[in-house]
Design an enzyme around this catalytic site. Structure first.
Site, PDB file in Angstrom:
ATOM      1  N   THR A 111      35.074  51.347  41.464  1.00  0.00           N
ATOM      2  CA  THR A 111      34.241  50.515  40.597  1.00  0.00           C
ATOM      3  C   THR A 111      33.551  49.378  41.355  1.00  0.00           C
ATOM      4  OG1 THR A 111      35.831  50.946  38.836  1.00  0.00           O
ATOM      5  CG2 THR A 111      34.205  49.234  38.435  1.00  0.00           C
ATOM      6  N   ASP A 143      30.300  53.784  33.152  1.00  0.00           N
ATOM      7  CA  ASP A 143      31.387  54.300  33.980  1.00  0.00           C
ATOM      8  C   ASP A 143      31.566  55.801  33.766  1.00  0.00           C
ATOM      9  OD1 ASP A 143      33.430  54.246  35.755  1.00  0.00           O
ATOM     10  OD2 ASP A 143      34.850  53.207  34.466  1.00  0.00           O
ATOM     11  N   ASN A 179      38.350  48.611  45.375  1.00  0.00           N
ATOM     12  CA  ASN A 179      38.862  47.727  44.335  1.00  0.00           C
ATOM     13  C   ASN A 179      39.968  46.838  44.898  1.00  0.00           C
ATOM     14  OD1 ASN A 179      37.138  48.893  42.471  1.00  0.00           O
ATOM     15  ND2 ASN A 179      38.691  50.240  41.604  1.00  0.00           N
ATOM     16  N   LYS A 234      36.003  45.248  32.055  1.00  0.00           N
ATOM     17  CA  LYS A 234      36.732  44.931  33.275  1.00  0.00           C
ATOM     18  C   LYS A 234      36.163  43.664  33.894  1.00  0.00           C
ATOM     19  CE  LYS A 234      37.655  49.787  34.420  1.00  0.00           C
ATOM     20  NZ  LYS A 234      37.413  50.868  35.411  1.00  0.00           N
ATOM     21  N   ASP A 235      37.030  42.839  34.443  1.00  0.00           N
ATOM     22  CA  ASP A 235      36.563  41.600  35.063  1.00  0.00           C
ATOM     23  C   ASP A 235      35.585  41.869  36.205  1.00  0.00           C
ATOM     24  OD1 ASP A 235      38.533  42.654  36.720  1.00  0.00           O
ATOM     25  OD2 ASP A 235      39.860  40.905  36.590  1.00  0.00           O
ATOM     26  N   ARG A 236      35.903  42.865  37.048  1.00  0.00           N
ATOM     27  CA  ARG A 236      35.014  43.148  38.186  1.00  0.00           C
ATOM     28  C   ARG A 236      33.666  43.697  37.741  1.00  0.00           C
ATOM     29  NH1 ARG A 236      39.425  46.831  38.590  1.00  0.00           N
ATOM     30  NH2 ARG A 236      38.879  49.023  38.234  1.00  0.00           N
TER      31      ARG A 236
END
Length: 225
Positions: free
Chosen positions: A94, A54, A115, A175-177
């Site tokens: 993201t 990221d 998102n 992060k879940d995503r």
């Protein structure tokens, strides 16, 4: 990549590199002999790792090359660098980036425009991986998440489809995503729950928390990440 093949995909649902100062948001592990549509099939590859860093601008590894040790320097010295690669979407959120990297499709085809977005029917806020039909296994009070909003197959999906579902695919992220999107519809996603400090998953992937994940959370190893 195939798009719109949701029914077929749903039917089939049944020592990290040294990267200082970088946040690892997603890791996709695929164990298999790999197959493809090509006549010559390379079955010498048993592991593929996709790492997304990221906030890492493309020129930074080259700009700070003399300061690198370990992971990125090894990749730059021994791998292939694409210095003229471009994306076709204007948003750099993201979810959009993960989906483009994982599917090879533009946002209009992979289904994730950001998102978050507004549901045109209900007018309510829709989180990119929100799924009211699923729940988190550690706490059913948390809204469920899954890859159901993703409308294009990922690299991991294609590897599983072309090998009869045998390869093992895991998406792991803070992060879940960042875990769910790269894992696609056919992989397993494990992600961090900031409320409890544990790594969790949802009932889209498992009926209950797998024993190995419970053991990992109790081991204290997660606190070193």
């Amino acid at each position: 990549m195939r798009t719109g093949n949701i029914v077929k995909l749903s039917a089939l649902k049944s020592k990290m590199l040294n990267l200082p100062l970088l946040i690892i948001t997603a890791v996709m592990l695929i164990t298999s002999p790999l197959a493809s549509d090509a006549k010559e099939v390379n079955r010498d590859i048993d592991l593929v790792i996709q790492i997304t860093s990221d906030m890492l601008k493309g020129e930074m590894p080259f700009k700070y090359y003399d300061k690198l040790t370990g992971g990125y320097k090894y990749l730059l010295d021994n791998g292939v660098s694409y210095t003229n690669a471009h994306y076709q979407h204007s948003t750099t959120f993201t979810a959009v980036g993960h989906a483009v990297l994982s599917t090879g499709a533009p946002a209009a085809e992979h289904g994730l425009a950001g998102n978050d977005w507004a549901d045109r029917v209900t007018g309510e806020r829709m989180y990119c991986i929100m799924d009211a039909s699923s729940k988190h296994l550690e706490s059913s009070s948390l809204k469920g998440t899954s890859p159901r909003n993703l409308t294009a197959t990922t690299i991991s999906d294609e590897i599983k489809l072309s090998n009869g579902g045998k390869p093992k695919v895991f998406g792991i992220g803070i992060k879940d995503r960042g875990a769910i999107i790269p894992a696609g519809r056919l992989g397993k996603a494990i992600y961090y729950n900031p409320g409890t400090g544990n790594f969790i998953t949802s009932d889209y992937y498992y009926d209950q928390m797998p024993d190995w994940l419970v053991s990992f959370n109790k081991s204290g190893a997660k606190d070193l990440i």
